[in-house]
Motif scaffolding. Structure first.
Motif, PDB file in Angstrom:
ATOM      1  N   GLN A 116       0.833  -1.204   0.000  1.00  0.00           N
ATOM      2  CA  GLN A 116       0.000   0.000   0.000  1.00  0.00           C
ATOM      3  C   GLN A 116       0.872   1.259   0.000  1.00  0.00           C
ATOM      4  N   ILE A 117       1.869   1.263   0.880  1.00  0.00           N
ATOM      5  CA  ILE A 117       2.732   2.439   0.994  1.00  0.00           C
ATOM      6  C   ILE A 117       3.557   2.628  -0.271  1.00  0.00           C
ATOM      7  N   THR A 118       4.008   1.526  -0.880  1.00  0.00           N
ATOM      8  CA  THR A 118       4.767   1.605  -2.120  1.00  0.00           C
ATOM      9  C   THR A 118       3.981   2.362  -3.186  1.00  0.00           C
ATOM     10  N   LEU A 119       2.697   2.073  -3.273  1.00  0.00           N
ATOM     11  CA  LEU A 119       1.857   2.756  -4.263  1.00  0.00           C
ATOM     12  C   LEU A 119       1.737   4.250  -3.973  1.00  0.00           C
ATOM     13  N   LEU A 120       1.915   4.627  -2.711  1.00  0.00           N
ATOM     14  CA  LEU A 120       1.756   6.024  -2.314  1.00  0.00           C
ATOM     15  C   LEU A 120       3.071   6.808  -2.268  1.00  0.00           C
ATOM     16  N   VAL A 121       4.191   6.116  -2.457  1.00  0.00           N
ATOM     17  CA  VAL A 121       5.497   6.782  -2.359  1.00  0.00           C
ATOM     18  C   VAL A 121       5.629   7.971  -3.313  1.00  0.00           C
ATOM     19  N   PRO A 122       5.185   7.870  -4.577  1.00  0.00           N
ATOM     20  CA  PRO A 122       5.288   9.059  -5.448  1.00  0.00           C
ATOM     21  C   PRO A 122       4.555  10.278  -4.876  1.00  0.00           C
ATOM     22  N   ILE A 123       3.440  10.042  -4.202  1.00  0.00           N
ATOM     23  CA  ILE A 123       2.708  11.148  -3.574  1.00  0.00           C
ATOM     24  C   ILE A 123       3.518  11.715  -2.408  1.00  0.00           C
ATOM     25  N   LEU A 124       4.165  10.826  -1.651  1.00  0.00           N
ATOM     26  CA  LEU A 124       5.001  11.282  -0.532  1.00  0.00           C
ATOM     27  C   LEU A 124       6.156  12.143  -1.045  1.00  0.00           C
ATOM     28  N   TRP A 125       6.717  11.781  -2.204  1.00  0.00           N
ATOM     29  CA  TRP A 125       7.793  12.577  -2.772  1.00  0.00           C
ATOM     30  C   TRP A 125       7.321  13.997  -3.067  1.00  0.00           C
ATOM     31  N   LYS A 126       6.121  14.107  -3.606  1.00  0.00           N
ATOM     32  CA  LYS A 126       5.582  15.433  -3.903  1.00  0.00           C
ATOM     33  C   LYS A 126       5.314  16.208  -2.618  1.00  0.00           C
ATOM     34  N   LEU A 127       4.871  15.493  -1.584  1.00  0.00           N
ATOM     35  CA  LEU A 127       4.588  16.143  -0.307  1.00  0.00           C
ATOM     36  C   LEU A 127       5.854  16.701   0.330  1.00  0.00           C
ATOM     37  N   LEU A 128       6.991  16.035   0.089  1.00  0.00           N
ATOM     38  CA  LEU A 128       8.264  16.505   0.637  1.00  0.00           C
ATOM     39  C   LEU A 128       8.581  17.933   0.198  1.00  0.00           C
ATOM     40  N   ASP A 129       8.192  18.258  -1.015  1.00  0.00           N
ATOM     41  CA  ASP A 129       8.499  19.579  -1.570  1.00  0.00           C
ATOM     42  C   ASP A 129       7.400  20.604  -1.322  1.00  0.00           C
ATOM     43  N   ALA A 130       6.326  20.174  -0.667  1.00  0.00           N
ATOM     44  CA  ALA A 130       5.201  21.081  -0.437  1.00  0.00           C
ATOM     45  C   ALA A 130       5.471  22.001   0.750  1.00  0.00           C
ATOM     46  N   ARG A 131       4.750  23.089   0.799  1.00  0.00           N
ATOM     47  CA  ARG A 131       4.906  24.059   1.885  1.00  0.00           C
ATOM     48  C   ARG A 131       4.544  23.440   3.228  1.00  0.00           C
ATOM     49  N   TYR A 132       3.477  22.654   3.222  1.00  0.00           N
ATOM     50  CA  TYR A 132       3.014  22.025   4.458  1.00  0.00           C
ATOM     51  C   TYR A 132       3.443  20.558   4.492  1.00  0.00           C
TER      52      TYR A 132
END
Length: 328
Positions: A116-132
């Motif tokens: 499940q987390i593997t499928l979400l890793v690309p989203i986590l990468w984008k979140l790393l660069d987000a303001r929040y």
């Protein structure tokens, strides 16, 4: 990106060894009258594995390649060992459904969470660069709080349904990604965080007693209590200190010494940790039905037998076939 040298890589394997041993304790301590006091010492295992997964996750160049590599890496060995367990159990009812829903062995819930987390890793990468970006750290506490409220209203969370939801784990993967990239920094020293971790473990015992007073054994020792996750967070900080060499204990350095030999044994256990995880449900089943061994002897035997299975499997199968069995 924090660089990793040979020492760091060996330390990661040592942490993996400690984490897999903690998982074995979790799955073999159930008959001990001291389980309530032992579990806070080992409940960090799964969270630390996920933290390391996040810490070692490279930036994704090709999502398709990333998914294929990570999913096949764990799903094929999972299918092999689940089918073997099915044969040993002699229960073929709803086999296809149990395999697809990871219910052939409840212990394999971790693989379901990992996928499940593997499928979400690309989203986590984008979140790393987000303001929040820090919102990623709030997912797990909020998810556990929801489960706590659900439990306090009298509802039961049947294992493994209470822990196979990736939301109660995903913040540890995200924390590893944040640490590796230096996005957040740790204040305080190794010794201070060790004290905080010890106090958190004490709080976990108190929370366990609280749930027992309400007759809720399902929540008393679970890894997904608020206090358990706080302990795991502290352990992850200490792991980061250790991997990056920010602690001061440079031990096991003399070649040929007993400490060096012990270190090599521990590293080899870390190298075999995935195989040990896959094999140990079968070994536990064998020990429960053929011996009267109780904790901690059953834990020690499980570790020895599973490690031997992986070691022998590596030499018989070689790397190519061994990867499909989870031995490498």
């Amino acid at each position: 990106m924090i660089p990793l040298n040979e020492k760091s890589k060996n330390r990661i394997q040592i942490i993996r060894a400690i984490a897999i041993i903690s998982v074995l304790v979790i799955h073999t301590v159930g008959q001990s009258p001291y389980e309530l006091y032992i579990r806070p010492l080992v409940n960090f295992g799964v969270g630390v594995f996920l933290f390391l997964s996040g810490f070692l996750t490279p930036r994704i160049e090709d999502v398709k390649v990333f998914y294929t590599k990570r999913i096949l890496r764990v799903f094929i060995p999972y299918l092999v060992w689940s089918l073997l367990l099915c044969v040993v159990y002699g229960d073929y009812q709803d086999l296809a459904w149990n395999l697809l829903t990871f219910q052939e062995s409840s212990i394999y819930y971790y693989i379901f969470v990992y996928l499940q987390i593997t499928l979400l890793v690309p989203i986590l990468w984008k979140l790393l660069d987000a303001r929040y970006y820090w919102l990623g750290l709030a997912i797990t506490p909020v998810a556990i709080l929801v489960e706590v409220i659900w439990a306090l209203t009298g509802h039961y969370l049947i294992y493994p349904r209470n822990i196979n939801n990736c939301l109660v784990w995903i913040s540890f993967v995200y924390l590893g990604m944040l640490f590796r990239r230096g996005i957040i920094r740790i204040h305080g020293r190794y010794q201070q965080w060790s004290i905080v971790m010890g106090l958190a473990m004490f709080l976990e015992v108190l929370e366990g007693k609280f749930w027992l007073s309400f007759g809720r054994e399902d929540f008393a020792t679970t890894q997904v209590k608020l206090s358990s996750m706080f302990v795991t967070g502290c352990v992850c900080v200490l792991v980061f200190f250790y991997i990056t060499g920010l602690h001061k204990d440079e031990i096991y350095t003399e070649k040929g010494s007993k400490k060096e030999i012990f270190r090599r044994i521990v590293i080899s256990i870390g190298d075999a940790s995935f195989g040990i995880y896959l094999v140990h449900p079968l070994v536990i089943y064998f020990l429960r039905h053929n011996t009267g061994f109780l904790f901690p002897l059953n834990t020690i035997l499980t570790l020895i037998l599973t490690y031997l299975c992986v070691w022998i499997g590596q030499r018989i199968c070689g790397k190519k076939l061994g990867r499909y069995l989870g031995f490498y």
